[in-house]
Design a protein around this motif. Structure first.
Motif, short mmCIF file in Angstrom:
data_model
loop_
_atom_site.label_atom_id
_atom_site.label_comp_id
_atom_site.label_asym_id
_atom_site.label_seq_id
_atom_site.Cartn_x
_atom_site.Cartn_y
_atom_site.Cartn_z
N LYS A 196 47.14 44.12 30.08
CA LYS A 196 47.25 45.11 29.00
C LYS A 196 48.34 46.13 29.33
O LYS A 196 48.49 46.53 30.46
N ARG A 239 43.26 39.14 30.90
CA ARG A 239 43.61 39.88 29.68
C ARG A 239 43.60 41.38 29.95
O ARG A 239 44.51 42.10 29.52
N GLN A 240 42.60 41.86 30.67
CA GLN A 240 42.52 43.29 30.97
C GLN A 240 43.66 43.72 31.90
O GLN A 240 44.23 44.81 31.76
N THR A 241 44.02 42.85 32.84
CA THR A 241 45.07 43.17 33.80
C THR A 241 46.44 43.25 33.13
O THR A 241 47.27 44.10 33.50
N ARG A 269 45.10 33.37 40.06
CA ARG A 269 43.70 33.73 40.22
C ARG A 269 43.01 32.64 41.05
O ARG A 269 42.74 31.55 40.58
N GLN A 322 35.44 33.89 32.58
CA GLN A 322 35.45 35.24 33.17
C GLN A 322 36.85 35.62 33.65
O GLN A 322 37.28 36.77 33.48
N GLN A 323 37.56 34.67 34.22
CA GLN A 323 38.92 34.95 34.71
C GLN A 323 39.86 35.28 33.56
O GLN A 323 40.74 36.13 33.69
N VAL A 380 39.09 36.81 30.83
CA VAL A 380 38.81 38.20 30.46
C VAL A 380 39.51 39.15 31.43
O VAL A 380 40.14 40.14 31.03
N ILE A 381 39.41 38.86 32.74
CA ILE A 381 40.04 39.70 33.76
C ILE A 381 41.56 39.69 33.59
O ILE A 381 42.21 40.75 33.67
N TYR A 440 51.72 40.49 27.10
CA TYR A 440 50.39 40.68 26.56
C TYR A 440 50.21 39.90 25.27
O TYR A 440 49.19 39.25 25.05
#
Length: 271
Positions: free
Chosen positions: A271, A267-269, A109, A261-262, A264-265, A4
């Motif tokens: 965490k 980064r969230q994944t 991705r 957008q990817q 952001v996704i 992360y």
């Protein structure tokens, strides 16, 4: 260092670096007549490491120290564990010319709208398990902004890879090659092929007598105002010496918002 934390560095590097990285993308010292190690530091080889064999399957570009841009098509059904990304490679036939680094893939991705028949949405991101650091032959490439980019129709651009060099040849060069391409306008492309051209695609000429088999995912780069910019991604294509129809490339300007957008996704994944 956690994945992360590494990704936070990646995110800052990409979102800010693409705006301030102009010096690194400068073409001031570029000599297209010379071929040497480290001349195209953003070019990476993508390898399939299944069965303990490092099989070359295509090309990608480094847009942050641990983020690779490539095409969906070359990945086929591979998983993260199947892939290895090699940076700093120049001549596959020897280990004496330079140092290269291999990094494994943390996440893939793929664009959810990829259509192999039309070559639209042929774009993918590879998040690496670690960053390419400390290798002077490895660096990043600048991408066009989502809007307001300087027109590059008529520009002489190029892509690099280790794919076939000549039409219907069975030989793959061991040394990183450069193929010159002239980007043409959408209007000229429509006239040449006699059919509509999807907005996600760029058209280029210059592949006559050449083959891009093995160069899928390679960055199509133009020099604009003394800067290197990756404007497209190689899909596939070859032409005999008499063919004049344009070849399609993924148009990156259209996909900048998808890339953001990817991130952001991802980064969230992670965490």
């Amino acid at each position: 260092m956690t994945i992360y934390f590494i990704f936070i560095v990646l995110l800052i590097s990409f979102s800010n670096g693409q705006r301030t990285n102009q010096k690194k993308c400068s073409s001031a010292d570029y000599n297209p007549q010379v071929s040497k190690a480290g001349q195209y530091p953003w070019v990476v080889a993508i390898l399939d490491q299944r069965d303990w064999i490092h099989l070359y399957i295509g090309v990608g570009s480094l847009i942050a120290k641990n983020l690779v841009l490539t095409s969906v098509r070359i990945l086929n059904d591979t998983s993260e564990a199947d892939l290895l990304v090699r940076g700093g490679e120049y001549d596959y036939s020897t280990d004496k010319d330079q140092h290269h680094d291999d990094v494994e893939v943390e996440m893939i991705r793929r664009h959810e709208g990829f259509d192999e028949r039309t070559a639209t949405n042929n774009i993918a991101l590879l998040v690496l398990k670690s960053a390419f650091d400390g290798n002077t032959n490895v660096g990043t490439i600048c991408l066009p902004p989502p809007t307001g980019f300087t027109a590059f129709d008529g520009s002489t651009c190029f892509f690099n890879g280790w794919g076939k060099a000549k039409f219907d040849s069975e030989d793959y060069p061991s040394i990183l090659k450069k193929t010159d391409i002239t980007v043409i306008s959408r209007e000229e492309c429509v006239r040449a092929i006699g059919a509509p051209v999807p907005t996600q695609l760029l058209c280029g000429t210059g592949l006559q007598g050449k083959d891009s088999d093995g160069d899928g995912g390679a960055p199509l780069v133009c020099i604009i105002q003394d800067q290197f910019y990756q404007v497209g991604i190689v899909n596939w294509g070859k032409q005999n010496a008499t063919e004049t129809k344009p070849i399609f490339y993924t148009k990156l300007e259209v996909f900048r918002s998808w890339i953001d957008q990817q991130i952001v996704i991802i980064r969230q994944t992670l965490k």
